[in-house]
Design a protein around this motif. Structure first.
Motif, PDB file in Angstrom:
ATOM      1  N   ARG A 139      46.299  32.470  61.367  1.00  0.00           N
ATOM      2  CA  ARG A 139      46.382  31.299  60.897  1.00  0.00           C
ATOM      3  C   ARG A 139      47.401  30.545  60.884  1.00  0.00           C
ATOM      4  O   ARG A 139      47.287  29.284  61.274  1.00  0.00           O
ATOM      5  CB  ARG A 139      45.759  31.391  59.309  1.00  0.00           C
ATOM      6  CG  ARG A 139      45.760  30.167  58.571  1.00  0.00           C
ATOM      7  CD  ARG A 139      45.350  30.391  57.184  1.00  0.00           C
ATOM      8  NE  ARG A 139      44.257  31.431  57.042  1.00  0.00           N
ATOM      9  CZ  ARG A 139      44.256  32.344  55.923  1.00  0.00           C
ATOM     10  NH1 ARG A 139      44.904  32.322  55.110  1.00  0.00           N
ATOM     11  NH2 ARG A 139      42.842  32.855  55.926  1.00  0.00           N
ATOM     12  N   ASP A 140      48.722  31.239  60.753  1.00  0.00           N
ATOM     13  CA  ASP A 140      49.867  30.407  61.030  1.00  0.00           C
ATOM     14  C   ASP A 140      50.159  30.237  62.554  1.00  0.00           C
ATOM     15  O   ASP A 140      50.870  29.239  62.933  1.00  0.00           O
ATOM     16  CB  ASP A 140      51.020  31.207  60.554  1.00  0.00           C
ATOM     17  CG  ASP A 140      50.697  31.414  58.944  1.00  0.00           C
ATOM     18  OD1 ASP A 140      50.239  30.466  58.464  1.00  0.00           O
ATOM     19  OD2 ASP A 140      51.310  32.203  58.431  1.00  0.00           O
ATOM     20  N   GLY A 141      49.583  30.907  63.507  1.00  0.00           N
ATOM     21  CA  GLY A 141      49.967  30.811  64.842  1.00  0.00           C
ATOM     22  C   GLY A 141      49.050  29.698  65.709  1.00  0.00           C
ATOM     23  O   GLY A 141      49.525  29.393  66.950  1.00  0.00           O
ATOM     24  N   ARG A 142      48.018  29.247  65.029  1.00  0.00           N
ATOM     25  CA  ARG A 142      47.128  28.192  65.815  1.00  0.00           C
ATOM     26  C   ARG A 142      47.729  26.768  65.805  1.00  0.00           C
ATOM     27  O   ARG A 142      48.659  26.602  65.214  1.00  0.00           O
ATOM     28  CB  ARG A 142      45.779  28.040  64.891  1.00  0.00           C
ATOM     29  CG  ARG A 142      44.892  29.239  64.831  1.00  0.00           C
ATOM     30  CD  ARG A 142      43.628  28.738  63.895  1.00  0.00           C
ATOM     31  NE  ARG A 142      42.762  29.789  64.068  1.00  0.00           N
ATOM     32  CZ  ARG A 142      41.865  29.966  64.922  1.00  0.00           C
ATOM     33  NH1 ARG A 142      41.758  29.301  65.954  1.00  0.00           N
ATOM     34  NH2 ARG A 142      40.992  30.969  64.842  1.00  0.00           N
ATOM     35  N   PRO A 143      47.624  26.329  67.273  1.00  0.00           N
ATOM     36  CA  PRO A 143      48.157  25.132  67.341  1.00  0.00           C
ATOM     37  C   PRO A 143      48.078  24.232  66.298  1.00  0.00           C
ATOM     38  O   PRO A 143      46.965  23.865  65.635  1.00  0.00           O
ATOM     39  CB  PRO A 143      47.293  24.750  68.854  1.00  0.00           C
ATOM     40  CG  PRO A 143      47.057  25.732  69.309  1.00  0.00           C
ATOM     41  CD  PRO A 143      46.562  26.868  68.144  1.00  0.00           C
ATOM     42  N   ARG A 144      49.089  23.272  65.955  1.00  0.00           N
ATOM     43  CA  ARG A 144      48.816  22.486  65.038  1.00  0.00           C
ATOM     44  C   ARG A 144      47.907  20.958  65.152  1.00  0.00           C
ATOM     45  O   ARG A 144      47.483  20.515  64.283  1.00  0.00           O
ATOM     46  CB  ARG A 144      50.134  21.884  64.716  1.00  0.00           C
ATOM     47  CG  ARG A 144      51.239  22.777  64.031  1.00  0.00           C
ATOM     48  CD  ARG A 144      52.676  22.291  64.250  1.00  0.00           C
ATOM     49  NE  ARG A 144      53.291  22.285  65.462  1.00  0.00           N
ATOM     50  CZ  ARG A 144      54.416  21.726  65.405  1.00  0.00           C
ATOM     51  NH1 ARG A 144      55.118  21.232  64.731  1.00  0.00           N
ATOM     52  NH2 ARG A 144      54.818  21.695  66.919  1.00  0.00           N
ATOM     53  N   PHE A 145      47.741  20.973  66.610  1.00  0.00           N
ATOM     54  CA  PHE A 145      46.951  19.701  66.706  1.00  0.00           C
ATOM     55  C   PHE A 145      45.858  20.172  67.884  1.00  0.00           C
ATOM     56  O   PHE A 145      46.099  20.980  68.890  1.00  0.00           O
ATOM     57  CB  PHE A 145      47.958  18.873  67.542  1.00  0.00           C
ATOM     58  CG  PHE A 145      49.075  18.347  66.736  1.00  0.00           C
ATOM     59  CD1 PHE A 145      49.002  17.418  65.802  1.00  0.00           C
ATOM     60  CD2 PHE A 145      50.202  18.878  67.129  1.00  0.00           C
ATOM     61  CE1 PHE A 145      50.266  17.258  65.228  1.00  0.00           C
ATOM     62  CE2 PHE A 145      51.563  18.792  66.164  1.00  0.00           C
ATOM     63  CZ  PHE A 145      51.219  17.745  65.271  1.00  0.00           C
ATOM     64  N   GLU A 146      44.576  19.729  67.671  1.00  0.00           N
ATOM     65  CA  GLU A 146      43.712  19.838  68.705  1.00  0.00           C
ATOM     66  C   GLU A 146      43.397  18.536  69.420  1.00  0.00           C
ATOM     67  O   GLU A 146      43.327  17.542  69.071  1.00  0.00           O
ATOM     68  CB  GLU A 146      42.279  20.164  67.816  1.00  0.00           C
ATOM     69  CG  GLU A 146      41.045  20.541  68.799  1.00  0.00           C
ATOM     70  CD  GLU A 146      41.300  21.742  69.380  1.00  0.00           C
ATOM     71  OE1 GLU A 146      40.797  21.977  70.563  1.00  0.00           O
ATOM     72  OE2 GLU A 146      41.924  22.468  68.744  1.00  0.00           O
ATOM     73  N   THR A 201      46.141  29.544  75.357  1.00  0.00           N
ATOM     74  CA  THR A 201      46.851  29.505  74.154  1.00  0.00           C
ATOM     75  C   THR A 201      46.179  30.580  73.132  1.00  0.00           C
ATOM     76  O   THR A 201      47.006  31.406  72.252  1.00  0.00           O
ATOM     77  CB  THR A 201      47.100  28.210  73.547  1.00  0.00           C
ATOM     78  OG1 THR A 201      47.837  27.298  74.653  1.00  0.00           O
ATOM     79  CG2 THR A 201      47.838  28.146  72.420  1.00  0.00           C
ATOM     80  N   PHE A 202      45.004  30.590  73.103  1.00  0.00           N
ATOM     81  CA  PHE A 202      44.215  31.259  72.119  1.00  0.00           C
ATOM     82  C   PHE A 202      44.324  32.791  72.271  1.00  0.00           C
ATOM     83  O   PHE A 202      44.458  33.443  71.457  1.00  0.00           O
ATOM     84  CB  PHE A 202      42.852  30.798  71.795  1.00  0.00           C
ATOM     85  CG  PHE A 202      41.923  31.495  70.954  1.00  0.00           C
ATOM     86  CD1 PHE A 202      42.145  31.336  69.582  1.00  0.00           C
ATOM     87  CD2 PHE A 202      40.912  32.556  71.209  1.00  0.00           C
ATOM     88  CE1 PHE A 202      41.336  32.012  68.391  1.00  0.00           C
ATOM     89  CE2 PHE A 202      40.279  33.205  70.353  1.00  0.00           C
ATOM     90  CZ  PHE A 202      40.434  33.182  69.084  1.00  0.00           C
ATOM     91  N   LEU A 203      44.166  33.005  73.790  1.00  0.00           N
ATOM     92  CA  LEU A 203      44.253  34.485  74.206  1.00  0.00           C
ATOM     93  C   LEU A 203      45.399  35.006  74.008  1.00  0.00           C
ATOM     94  O   LEU A 203      45.650  36.271  73.579  1.00  0.00           O
ATOM     95  CB  LEU A 203      44.077  34.539  75.773  1.00  0.00           C
ATOM     96  CG  LEU A 203      42.333  34.195  76.029  1.00  0.00           C
ATOM     97  CD1 LEU A 203      42.212  34.102  77.636  1.00  0.00           C
ATOM     98  CD2 LEU A 203      41.508  35.026  75.366  1.00  0.00           C
ATOM     99  N   LEU A 204      46.541  34.238  74.042  1.00  0.00           N
ATOM    100  CA  LEU A 204      47.900  34.797  73.702  1.00  0.00           C
ATOM    101  C   LEU A 204      47.970  34.773  72.164  1.00  0.00           C
ATOM    102  O   LEU A 204      48.779  35.960  71.716  1.00  0.00           O
ATOM    103  CB  LEU A 204      48.938  33.635  74.230  1.00  0.00           C
ATOM    104  CG  LEU A 204      50.332  34.016  74.059  1.00  0.00           C
ATOM    105  CD1 LEU A 204      50.894  35.355  74.814  1.00  0.00           C
ATOM    106  CD2 LEU A 204      51.367  32.705  74.651  1.00  0.00           C
ATOM    107  N   ARG A 246      48.954  39.021  68.724  1.00  0.00           N
ATOM    108  CA  ARG A 246      49.270  39.198  67.244  1.00  0.00           C
ATOM    109  C   ARG A 246      48.774  40.563  66.639  1.00  0.00           C
ATOM    110  O   ARG A 246      49.051  41.077  65.893  1.00  0.00           O
ATOM    111  CB  ARG A 246      49.355  37.841  66.486  1.00  0.00           C
ATOM    112  CG  ARG A 246      50.429  36.831  67.047  1.00  0.00           C
ATOM    113  CD  ARG A 246      50.138  35.526  66.253  1.00  0.00           C
ATOM    114  NE  ARG A 246      51.210  34.588  66.586  1.00  0.00           N
ATOM    115  CZ  ARG A 246      51.769  33.812  65.816  1.00  0.00           C
ATOM    116  NH1 ARG A 246      51.600  33.634  64.381  1.00  0.00           N
ATOM    117  NH2 ARG A 246      52.700  32.921  66.213  1.00  0.00           N
ATOM    118  N   LEU A 247      47.489  40.591  67.136  1.00  0.00           N
ATOM    119  CA  LEU A 247      46.731  41.368  66.378  1.00  0.00           C
ATOM    120  C   LEU A 247      46.543  42.942  66.939  1.00  0.00           C
ATOM    121  O   LEU A 247      46.823  42.917  68.148  1.00  0.00           O
ATOM    122  CB  LEU A 247      44.984  40.854  66.509  1.00  0.00           C
ATOM    123  CG  LEU A 247      44.662  39.490  66.017  1.00  0.00           C
ATOM    124  CD1 LEU A 247      43.479  39.087  66.373  1.00  0.00           C
ATOM    125  CD2 LEU A 247      45.162  39.071  64.751  1.00  0.00           C
TER     126      LEU A 247
END
Length: 297
Positions: free
Chosen positions: A158-165, A106-109, A113-114
């Motif tokens: 910042r806005d795209g990070r998963p809302r929950f860990e 999920t982080f690699l995806l 955006r960058l």
């Protein structure tokens, strides 16, 4: 083994970690490392005061150049693009990384955006913990330019990070529920798996059948997977495994891996489901998973 190869092997895991996070595919990362090794052989170890720093610089710049080309290719990609996972349960040293959370698919995806320049600056500073000055030197840019790129990257992410860990156990529970629901499919059972705003992303690369656009909404996803479950070949099996540090599901037909799936979750329901169907991206993965399953019989 000659001295330059010994030095390269000593730093290989870190070099692979940089290249893979930059590019999102193990094959491209391996190509970068091969090019870096060839350059070391041509340059000669005796002329280097800091072989590790030289290798980090060469690998980072080669990765950045390749990513710029890949960005143009991904704009022409058929349907959504998903990163290619590392092969699970491998004994390769590349699987021992400095910060495993930055390897999550999920982080690699999210890193897609960058811009390539932002991605390089962010990874070197925020993941590999080089100072802005050190990262700037690696990339061959001014300190302030590096600082600005890393800052822009953090704002974009910042806005795209998963809302929950959520821990791996919660992923496993939901994936096991998904496997059970696909074995005895009903709209109600599948619907209960998904959050109201859940998203489905499928990567077939235009080679196999897959959704050409992300699908949103629990009802829509439940209907999609009900249809999939009803039309799967009878011999289809689901196996729970691990991809890049988190639980995942592998779809097998006659022992061959035809799909891999991972999720985001709030702990109670699936908030995003990623389905990798691209045969090329599954090839390396399939060899490991299929051999493991055959060996367990």
């Amino acid at each position: 083994m000659d001295k330059s190869t010994l030095v390269f092997q000593r730093h290989r895991a870190r070099l692979f970690g940089i290249a893979y996070r930059m590019l999102g595919t193990p094959g491209d990362a391996e190509d970068v490392l091969h090019d870096a090794w060839l350059r070391l052989q041509a340059h000669g170890l005796e002329e280097l005061e800091d072989p590790e720093g030289w290798l980090i610089t060469v690998t980072s710049r080669l990765s950045l150049d390749r990513l710029r080309r890949a960005k143009a290719e991904r704009e022409r990609y058929v349907g959504p693009w998903l990163p290619e996972p590392l092969a699970p349960e491998s004994d390769q040293p590349e699987l021992v990384h400095e910060r495993d959370e930055s390897l999550r698919l999920t982080f690699l995806l999210l890193l897609e955006r960058l811009s390539p320049d932002e991605r390089a600056a962010f990874l070197l500073h925020d993941v590999f913990e080089y100072s802005h000055g050190e990262a700037a030197k690696i990339l061959g840019i001014a300190d302030e330019a590096c600082r600005q790129r890393a800052h822009r990257a953090k704002v974009r992410l910042r806005d795209g990070r998963p809302r929950f860990e959520i821990d791996a156990a919660a992923h496993s529970r939901l994936l096991n529920r998904f496997i059970d629901a696909m074995a005895r499919p009903s709209l109600e059972t599948l619907r209960a798996l998904f959050a109201e705003d859940a998203v489905h992303i499928s990567d077939g690369g235009g080679i196999v059948r897959a959704s050409l656009h992300p699908l949103c909404g629990a009802d829509r996803l439940a209907r999609l997977y009900l249809q999939i479950a009803r039309h799967l070949p009878p011999a289809t099996r689901y196996e729970l495994g691990t991809l890049n540090g988190l639980p995942a599901v592998f779809w097998l037909e006659q022992g061959a891996v035809t799909g891999a799936m991972w999720i985001d979750t709030d702990g109670a329901q699936i908030t995003a489901i990623h389905s990798l169907r691209h045969p090329g991206k599954l090839a390396r993965l399939g060899l490991v998973v299929s051999s493991r399953i055959s060996g367990s019989k």
